[in-house]
Design a protein around this motif. Sequence first.
Motif, PDB file in Angstrom:
ATOM      1  N   LEU A   1     -65.339 -63.010 -56.636  1.00 47.55           N
ATOM      2  CA  LEU A   1     -66.083 -63.499 -55.477  1.00 47.55           C
ATOM      3  C   LEU A   1     -66.360 -64.995 -55.600  1.00 47.55           C
ATOM      4  O   LEU A   1     -66.090 -65.765 -54.685  1.00 47.55           O
ATOM      5  N   ALA A   2     -66.889 -65.404 -56.751  1.00 45.24           N
ATOM      6  CA  ALA A   2     -67.361 -66.780 -56.896  1.00 45.24           C
ATOM      7  C   ALA A   2     -66.223 -67.795 -56.905  1.00 45.24           C
ATOM      8  O   ALA A   2     -66.341 -68.866 -56.302  1.00 45.24           O
TER       9      ALA A   2
ATOM     10  N   GLU B   1     -67.067 -62.207 -49.099  1.00 41.00           N
ATOM     11  CA  GLU B   1     -65.821 -62.835 -49.537  1.00 41.00           C
ATOM     12  C   GLU B   1     -64.829 -62.924 -48.375  1.00 41.00           C
ATOM     13  O   GLU B   1     -64.197 -63.963 -48.150  1.00 41.00           O
TER      14      GLU B   1
ATOM     15  N   GLY C   1     -72.181 -66.107 -55.927  1.00 38.69           N
ATOM     16  CA  GLY C   1     -71.370 -66.338 -54.743  1.00 38.69           C
ATOM     17  C   GLY C   1     -72.039 -67.283 -53.768  1.00 38.69           C
ATOM     18  O   GLY C   1     -71.409 -68.199 -53.232  1.00 38.69           O
TER      19      GLY C   1
END
Length: 746
Positions: A352-353, A179, A686
């Motif tokens: 994160l995504a 990230e 992610g």
Amino acid sequence: MNYLILHESSHRMRISVPVSHMSIREADILEYYLKGLSFVVRASVDERTGDAVIFCESLAASKERLLRALDTFSFTDEHVVSLMPEHTGRALDRQYQSRLVWKILGKSFRMLFFPAPLQIAWTLAQSVRYLAKGLNLLLHGRLEVPVLDAAAILASMLRADFDTASNVMFLLDVGAQLEEWTHRKSVGDLARSMSLKVDKVWLRTDAGQDVLVPVQQVKAGDSIVVRTSNVIPLDGRVKSGEASVNQASMTGESVPVVKRAGGYVYAGTVVEEGECVIEVTQAAGGGKYDQIVRMIEESEKLKSATEEKAYHLADRLVPWALGGTAVTWLLTRSVTRAMSFLMVDFSCALKLAMPLAVLSAIREASKYDISVKGGKFLEAAAEADTIVFDKTGTLTHAEPRVVGVYAFGGMPERNALQVAACLEEHYPHSMANAVVKEAKRRGISHEEMHSEVQYVVAHGISSKIEGKKAIIGSYHFVFEDEHCTVDDVERSRLNAIPEEYSHLYLAIDGKLCAVICIFDPLREEAASVVDGLHEMGFSRVVMMTGDNERTAAAIAEKLRLDEYHAEVLPQDKAEFIRSEHEAGRKVIMVGDGVNDAPALSEADVGIAVSEGAAIAREIADVTITGDSLYAVLILRRLSRKLMERIRFNYRFIIGFNAALIALGVTGVLTPSASALLHNGSTVATGLRSMRDLLPESRSADPGAAWKGNPADRKKEGAASPAVYAGQTSGRGQEMNTGIESSAVLE
């Protein structure tokens, strides 16, 4: 430079540079040098191997020039070094790649060679920072995701399941690194796209003359001159003059700041009004990039509303997860089943995504010469239903050309063009550029011959030459506002000037001296872009122009616009956008001039085209650096695809993790299996979010990227362009030749 050709094909050549160790800086210098060659399509250099891969459209046709360029290349050549931006991102990539490789190698080494007691000791040591963070939040009365992470790690260790605890921490650490890497890389890419592209600057010499020189030649201590609508290219202190400076990009201030002698100004800010002489304190390449990075990182613009919602949802679910753990234990008295809530949380994937999807989309947009200042504007671009275009330099070509100069009052045509170019060169607008280029084409030198230049927005330019007032601009400005006159004997010549051209009027001391005719054709892709916008769901495609009614009507009919407004002033454009907001519609504004700045600021998404005024690019939320309006369609499609990805990620994360919790509570999955599947899905989500949204390869067709699959576009849009044929509000039934006439300097 010495080099060895390793391989070549019809389009590609691989060379090796025989150096013992190529530094990151040397690799960047060589790569940007190769990319700067006109016949090179793309190039990449790997500093670890010393190899360079060069792609050309036809290597056979370009090989001789390529080899000659390689032969003359030098890592120490100042011109070559100047081609490289201040920061390239290569060092950042290598840093995070090394971190991840060492983390994976370290994890593998410990699993293979550490005895069980040493692995347990390592896990206990690593857990301290997670437990401390969770405890600190609890002591401050906050139930956030780190509390859940700490609870899961602690519960695993209390059950003597140190493998699960170690795996959870490893995946959390890798996820955090991914990230951080993606965020910093995206911010870096965005900062580079926002960095100055100022090639030349007005240098004030010791003799008091203003000389146009490359910005790289300016040193600390030199004096430069900036005027209305110019970008300030270098940091410095005001020596003389007064200017109103828009410095929102650096300080966040929405209101322009007046700068007087002694005041400090920043590179990248824009002079909205006035003129000042600046003593340079920081030469080119010193600190602008870092300032922009800080601005981006501190700006809330980087997060879209959808991203913020998903981000905060993760924290709001923490109390429910802890409550579910307690209820499950009370009902089943099974620690294993209760831990299912701790091993699976929604935060990792959501946090994160979502940012990865948005930042990756911003980075992908830059591949298509689109600079987006934040995810907020991608979301707005996806939802907008009205789009407003300026005409000159936007729907028409950014480089119109002079096709005729009509001299009046006895002034020679050559002298008239010389004066016009001298005045217009200070204001980078498409029509002004046409005058300057025509003077250059004819070999006419136009050194400074006037006093301070004043720009009258949407009207023209005013100055003094030999004590006489000189103005250039629209018919309205010259004849109605300034009350200039033309001899009666020459009025018939004035009336006979072809109306199919755009007109600039030059007057000195109240007398008309010349009319400059400019050919300003529509962009070849304009009609296709308007049809595409209708197809992609825009219900209102509007043109607002300072041009006359007849020309505006002809363009509106030719492009099948839904609506147009002619002879408007800058405030009229902004007022129209406000009225659209009051009607509940989201608006995109596309423009290029100083007079478009209020509308660009007012719109939900302001899009500035690359060749426009610096202030338009400064205020705009999106900048198109290429020379094609297809970028607007690409932006729309990219933003829609992004919102689809975010919604898919949201549904998948909630559904998959809820299923893992259910399987854990029912005893189907063990806590270790739940943790593995949860963290594996987080990383997978992610990585998927980092994939390109528009996988189509770039081709010679500048509109290829937006076209995609027709079925996909039909789902994205609302109607076929044919539905909108002829909808021009009943106006503009008379068609002209497609060459616009203009009475306004837009």
